[in-house]
Design a protein around this motif. Structure first.
Motif, PDB file in Angstrom:
ATOM      1  N   LYS A 255     -32.325   2.742  53.786  1.00  0.00           N
ATOM      2  CA  LYS A 255     -32.693   2.313  52.438  1.00  0.00           C
ATOM      3  C   LYS A 255     -31.487   2.285  51.495  1.00  0.00           C
ATOM      4  CE  LYS A 255     -36.544   3.199  49.346  1.00  0.00           C
ATOM      5  NZ  LYS A 255     -37.725   4.010  49.151  1.00  0.00           N
ATOM      6  N   ASN A 256     -30.621   3.285  51.570  1.00  0.00           N
ATOM      7  CA  ASN A 256     -29.482   3.375  50.651  1.00  0.00           C
ATOM      8  C   ASN A 256     -28.458   2.262  50.871  1.00  0.00           C
ATOM      9  OD1 ASN A 256     -30.525   5.583  49.306  1.00  0.00           O
ATOM     10  ND2 ASN A 256     -29.615   7.030  50.742  1.00  0.00           N
TER      11      ASN A 256
ATOM     12  N   LEU B   9     -29.945  -0.924  49.519  1.00  0.00           N
ATOM     13  CA  LEU B   9     -29.967  -0.905  48.058  1.00  0.00           C
ATOM     14  C   LEU B   9     -28.590  -1.242  47.482  1.00  0.00           C
ATOM     15  CD1 LEU B   9     -32.057  -0.520  45.892  1.00  0.00           C
ATOM     16  CD2 LEU B   9     -31.533   1.903  45.860  1.00  0.00           C
TER      17      LEU B   9
ATOM     18  N   THR C  57     -34.561 -11.123  39.977  1.00  0.00           N
ATOM     19  CA  THR C  57     -35.085 -10.431  41.146  1.00  0.00           C
ATOM     20  C   THR C  57     -36.110 -11.333  41.816  1.00  0.00           C
ATOM     21  OG1 THR C  57     -34.763  -8.258  40.153  1.00  0.00           O
ATOM     22  CG2 THR C  57     -36.362  -8.392  41.943  1.00  0.00           C
TER      23      THR C  57
ATOM     24  N   ASP D 270     -39.735   2.133  53.977  1.00  0.00           N
ATOM     25  CA  ASP D 270     -38.462   2.191  54.700  1.00  0.00           C
ATOM     26  C   ASP D 270     -38.601   2.923  56.030  1.00  0.00           C
ATOM     27  OD1 ASP D 270     -38.883   4.622  53.396  1.00  0.00           O
ATOM     28  OD2 ASP D 270     -36.749   5.085  53.390  1.00  0.00           O
TER      29      ASP D 270
ATOM     30  N   ARG E 262     -34.215  -3.962  48.107  1.00  0.00           N
ATOM     31  CA  ARG E 262     -35.095  -2.793  48.075  1.00  0.00           C
ATOM     32  C   ARG E 262     -36.247  -3.058  49.041  1.00  0.00           C
ATOM     33  NH1 ARG E 262     -36.858  -3.051  43.111  1.00  0.00           N
ATOM     34  NH2 ARG E 262     -38.922  -3.758  43.674  1.00  0.00           N
TER      35      ARG E 262
ATOM     36  N   GLU F 266     -39.725  -1.655  51.050  1.00  0.00           N
ATOM     37  CA  GLU F 266     -40.836  -0.698  51.074  1.00  0.00           C
ATOM     38  C   GLU F 266     -41.829  -1.114  52.147  1.00  0.00           C
ATOM     39  OE1 GLU F 266     -41.065   2.098  49.393  1.00  0.00           O
ATOM     40  OE2 GLU F 266     -39.278   1.736  48.196  1.00  0.00           O
TER      41      GLU F 266
END
Length: 183
Positions: A74-75, A78, A53, A87, A83, A85
């Protein structure tokens, strides 16, 4: 030269054009294409070892005169291994005292559709009010590799108590360091 009367007429014309309804000049223009964006930014993660990561942070500052809002799907991000932050941003103040928001994006190279090789995904961020902005997320997913110059070492026939030296070369053809040890 320009006479005072001509200058006055010109100023009146400019004022009268400025007082027309804002949209009237733009009414006859076709709408922009669906993939249009006012700006394009790239967030490059560089080389990422498969399964690792990597995180990047950046700041968004509203340099316009109106507060803006936007959100990211966001989905769907992902599912690609990204990911983000936060969103969602709601009414980020602009000028004369612009504010900013810190963003954190992590790329998980083992999640979703991450595969070896270069990945590039364009995220369209629709500002409300305002035009869209494009954010390009890039990474090169790779694996370290050690190549050996010989498949086998043949020492041939040796006499007892004698030594023989053979040369073996190890190389790493990949973009990331390869760790290895002899056991």
């Amino acid at each position: 030269g320009i006479t005072t009367n001509t200058m006055a007429n010109a100023m009146t014309t400019v004022r009268s054009v400025g007082t027309h309804r804002r949209g009237s000049v733009l009414d006859n223009l076709p709408p922009p294409p669906e993939d249009f964006s006012i700006a394009r930014y790239v967030l490059d993660f560089g080389n990422v070892v498969f399964g690792a990561t990597k995180k990047r942070t950046f700041k968004v500052r509203n340099m316009g005169w109106h507060a803006v809002s936007f959100d990211l799907d966001k989905n769907s991000l992902l599912a690609l291994g990204f990911r983000v932050e936060p969103d969602k941003v709601v009414k980020l103040p602009g000028l004369p005292e612009p504010e900013s928001v810190d963003f954190s994006v992590a790329f998980q190279s083992k999640k979703g559709r991450a595969r070896l090789g270069h990945i590039s995904h364009v995220v369209k961020i629709q500002l409300r009010p305002g035009p869209a902005v494009a954010l390009v997320l890039r990474a090169n997913v790779t694996m370290p590799e050690v190549k050996i110059s010989e498949d086998a070492l043949d020492f041939g026939v040796l006499q007892a108590q004698r030594s023989k030296t053979l040369t073996l070369m190890l190389s790493n053809p990949k973009e990331v360091p390869a760790e290895w040890e002899v056991r």
